[in-house]
Design a protein around this motif. Sequence first.
Motif, PDB file in Angstrom:
ATOM      1  N   MET A   1      11.580  39.473   5.942  1.00  0.00           N
ATOM      2  CA  MET A   1      10.384  39.406   6.764  1.00  0.00           C
ATOM      3  C   MET A   1      10.701  38.608   8.028  1.00  0.00           C
ATOM      4  O   MET A   1      11.257  37.531   7.969  1.00  0.00           O
ATOM      5  N   ASN A   2      10.310  39.138   9.179  1.00  0.00           N
ATOM      6  CA  ASN A   2      10.641  38.498  10.454  1.00  0.00           C
ATOM      7  C   ASN A   2       9.533  37.591  10.977  1.00  0.00           C
ATOM      8  O   ASN A   2       9.781  36.489  11.403  1.00  0.00           O
ATOM      9  N   THR A   3       8.301  38.056  10.939  1.00  0.00           N
ATOM     10  CA  THR A   3       7.187  37.296  11.487  1.00  0.00           C
ATOM     11  C   THR A   3       6.464  36.547  10.380  1.00  0.00           C
ATOM     12  O   THR A   3       6.029  37.158   9.401  1.00  0.00           O
ATOM     13  N   PRO A   4       6.316  35.229  10.512  1.00  0.00           N
ATOM     14  CA  PRO A   4       5.582  34.471   9.482  1.00  0.00           C
ATOM     15  C   PRO A   4       4.128  34.943   9.398  1.00  0.00           C
ATOM     16  O   PRO A   4       3.539  35.367  10.390  1.00  0.00           O
ATOM     17  N   LEU A   5       3.567  34.869   8.200  1.00  0.00           N
ATOM     18  CA  LEU A   5       2.164  35.210   8.017  1.00  0.00           C
ATOM     19  C   LEU A   5       1.285  34.199   8.728  1.00  0.00           C
ATOM     20  O   LEU A   5       1.615  33.020   8.810  1.00  0.00           O
ATOM     21  N   ASP A   6       0.134  34.667   9.223  1.00  0.00           N
ATOM     22  CA  ASP A   6      -0.801  33.762   9.877  1.00  0.00           C
ATOM     23  C   ASP A   6      -1.835  33.262   8.865  1.00  0.00           C
ATOM     24  O   ASP A   6      -1.834  33.661   7.697  1.00  0.00           O
ATOM     25  N   GLN A   7      -2.712  32.399   9.325  1.00  0.00           N
ATOM     26  CA  GLN A   7      -3.695  31.766   8.453  1.00  0.00           C
ATOM     27  C   GLN A   7      -4.584  32.799   7.769  1.00  0.00           C
ATOM     28  O   GLN A   7      -4.880  32.690   6.584  1.00  0.00           O
ATOM     29  N   GLY A   8      -5.003  33.827   8.484  1.00  0.00           N
ATOM     30  CA  GLY A   8      -5.854  34.859   7.903  1.00  0.00           C
ATOM     31  C   GLY A   8      -5.189  35.586   6.745  1.00  0.00           C
ATOM     32  O   GLY A   8      -5.825  35.840   5.717  1.00  0.00           O
ATOM     33  N   HIS A   9      -3.910  35.915   6.911  1.00  0.00           N
ATOM     34  CA  HIS A   9      -3.175  36.584   5.834  1.00  0.00           C
ATOM     35  C   HIS A   9      -3.030  35.675   4.606  1.00  0.00           C
ATOM     36  O   HIS A   9      -3.196  36.117   3.472  1.00  0.00           O
ATOM     37  N   ILE A  10      -2.711  34.409   4.849  1.00  0.00           N
ATOM     38  CA  ILE A  10      -2.555  33.467   3.732  1.00  0.00           C
ATOM     39  C   ILE A  10      -3.883  33.317   2.988  1.00  0.00           C
ATOM     40  O   ILE A  10      -3.926  33.371   1.758  1.00  0.00           O
ATOM     41  N   GLU A  11      -4.981  33.145   3.727  1.00  0.00           N
ATOM     42  CA  GLU A  11      -6.282  32.985   3.080  1.00  0.00           C
ATOM     43  C   GLU A  11      -6.665  34.226   2.277  1.00  0.00           C
ATOM     44  O   GLU A  11      -7.220  34.116   1.183  1.00  0.00           O
ATOM     45  N   ALA A  12      -6.359  35.412   2.792  1.00  0.00           N
ATOM     46  CA  ALA A  12      -6.647  36.648   2.062  1.00  0.00           C
ATOM     47  C   ALA A  12      -5.846  36.708   0.765  1.00  0.00           C
ATOM     48  O   ALA A  12      -6.371  37.116  -0.280  1.00  0.00           O
ATOM     49  N   MET A  13      -4.591  36.283   0.811  1.00  0.00           N
ATOM     50  CA  MET A  13      -3.758  36.270  -0.393  1.00  0.00           C
ATOM     51  C   MET A  13      -4.298  35.268  -1.414  1.00  0.00           C
ATOM     52  O   MET A  13      -4.303  35.536  -2.612  1.00  0.00           O
ATOM     53  N   LEU A  14      -4.745  34.100  -0.954  1.00  0.00           N
ATOM     54  CA  LEU A  14      -5.301  33.089  -1.854  1.00  0.00           C
ATOM     55  C   LEU A  14      -6.492  33.652  -2.630  1.00  0.00           C
ATOM     56  O   LEU A  14      -6.663  33.384  -3.814  1.00  0.00           O
ATOM     57  N   LYS A  15      -7.312  34.444  -1.953  1.00  0.00           N
ATOM     58  CA  LYS A  15      -8.527  34.988  -2.572  1.00  0.00           C
ATOM     59  C   LYS A  15      -8.231  36.071  -3.602  1.00  0.00           C
ATOM     60  O   LYS A  15      -9.089  36.399  -4.411  1.00  0.00           O
ATOM     61  N   GLN A  16      -7.022  36.622  -3.596  1.00  0.00           N
ATOM     62  CA  GLN A  16      -6.680  37.681  -4.548  1.00  0.00           C
ATOM     63  C   GLN A  16      -6.504  37.155  -5.965  1.00  0.00           C
ATOM     64  O   GLN A  16      -6.594  37.919  -6.919  1.00  0.00           O
ATOM     65  N   SER A  17      -6.251  35.878  -6.121  1.00  0.00           N
ATOM     66  CA  SER A  17      -6.034  35.291  -7.445  1.00  0.00           C
ATOM     67  C   SER A  17      -7.308  34.605  -7.921  1.00  0.00           C
ATOM     68  O   SER A  17      -7.776  33.664  -7.269  1.00  0.00           O
ATOM     69  N   PRO A  18      -7.861  35.024  -9.060  1.00  0.00           N
ATOM     70  CA  PRO A  18      -9.054  34.333  -9.580  1.00  0.00           C
ATOM     71  C   PRO A  18      -8.814  32.841  -9.812  1.00  0.00           C
ATOM     72  O   PRO A  18      -9.686  32.020  -9.537  1.00  0.00           O
ATOM     73  N   PHE A  19      -7.630  32.482 -10.309  1.00  0.00           N
ATOM     74  CA  PHE A  19      -7.347  31.070 -10.568  1.00  0.00           C
ATOM     75  C   PHE A  19      -7.279  30.272  -9.271  1.00  0.00           C
ATOM     76  O   PHE A  19      -7.865  29.189  -9.159  1.00  0.00           O
ATOM     77  N   ILE A  20      -6.565  30.786  -8.276  1.00  0.00           N
ATOM     78  CA  ILE A  20      -6.459  30.072  -6.999  1.00  0.00           C
ATOM     79  C   ILE A  20      -7.835  29.985  -6.334  1.00  0.00           C
ATOM     80  O   ILE A  20      -8.191  28.954  -5.767  1.00  0.00           O
ATOM     81  N   SER A  21      -8.624  31.052  -6.458  1.00  0.00           N
ATOM     82  CA  SER A  21      -9.991  31.000  -5.929  1.00  0.00           C
ATOM     83  C   SER A  21     -10.786  29.891  -6.602  1.00  0.00           C
ATOM     84  O   SER A  21     -11.561  29.186  -5.960  1.00  0.00           O
ATOM     85  N   PHE A  22     -10.597  29.729  -7.916  1.00  0.00           N
ATOM     86  CA  PHE A  22     -11.281  28.673  -8.661  1.00  0.00           C
ATOM     87  C   PHE A  22     -10.883  27.290  -8.144  1.00  0.00           C
ATOM     88  O   PHE A  22     -11.706  26.375  -8.095  1.00  0.00           O
ATOM     89  N   LEU A  23      -9.622  27.126  -7.744  1.00  0.00           N
ATOM     90  CA  LEU A  23      -9.183  25.851  -7.168  1.00  0.00           C
ATOM     91  C   LEU A  23      -9.872  25.561  -5.835  1.00  0.00           C
ATOM     92  O   LEU A  23      -9.922  24.420  -5.400  1.00  0.00           O
ATOM     93  N   GLY A  24     -10.366  26.613  -5.193  1.00  0.00           N
ATOM     94  CA  GLY A  24     -11.101  26.431  -3.940  1.00  0.00           C
ATOM     95  C   GLY A  24     -10.225  26.114  -2.747  1.00  0.00           C
ATOM     96  O   GLY A  24     -10.695  25.560  -1.758  1.00  0.00           O
ATOM     97  N   LEU A  25      -8.941  26.455  -2.817  1.00  0.00           N
ATOM     98  CA  LEU A  25      -8.020  26.134  -1.722  1.00  0.00           C
ATOM     99  C   LEU A  25      -8.365  26.916  -0.457  1.00  0.00           C
ATOM    100  O   LEU A  25      -8.562  28.129  -0.494  1.00  0.00           O
ATOM    101  N   THR A  26      -8.433  26.189   0.656  1.00  0.00           N
ATOM    102  CA  THR A  26      -8.593  26.813   1.960  1.00  0.00           C
ATOM    103  C   THR A  26      -7.515  26.261   2.882  1.00  0.00           C
ATOM    104  O   THR A  26      -7.130  25.087   2.777  1.00  0.00           O
ATOM    105  N   VAL A  27      -7.024  27.091   3.769  1.00  0.00           N
ATOM    106  CA  VAL A  27      -5.997  26.677   4.728  1.00  0.00           C
ATOM    107  C   VAL A  27      -6.681  25.944   5.873  1.00  0.00           C
ATOM    108  O   VAL A  27      -7.590  26.475   6.504  1.00  0.00           O
TER     109      VAL A  27
END
Length: 136
Positions: A1-27
């Motif tokens: 991968m050449n271009t690092p993911l931006d904040q929007g992509h990371i936040e979208a990935m965080l929301k895909q996991s029910p457990f991570i969503s439960f942790l309430g992590l936000t960038v």
Amino acid sequence: MNTPLDQGHIEAMLKQSPFISFLGLTVIALDADKQEVVMRSPMRPEFEREPGTKQWHGGPIASIIDTVGDYALVMFVGRGLPTINFRVDFFRAAIDTGLISTGRVRRLGRTVGVADIDVHDEKGALIAIGRATYAI
């Protein structure tokens, strides 16, 4: 991968996991040049060591450390990585506070990545540190 993911992509990935969503992590900050991600997790009653104490149990803190370290590397790899190993050192109790966790890439190799994670309370006191190794 050449271009690092931006904040929007990371936040979208965080929301895909029910457990991570439960942790309430936000960038709250992402810096590809520094190879660093900063996330916040709010306190919730399910994270309490004992009901009514508002003191964080170490298990959720360890989960946050593992997740934030992973996403420091995800920023460059573009997908979640399996954890090989991680360790945590606790310094003080976190009471009635959200947690601010900073993950920094220490090594991004072909097959293994390593991240260091610092966890602070909202007043800036260091709660715990971790180091995690992930399979690339």
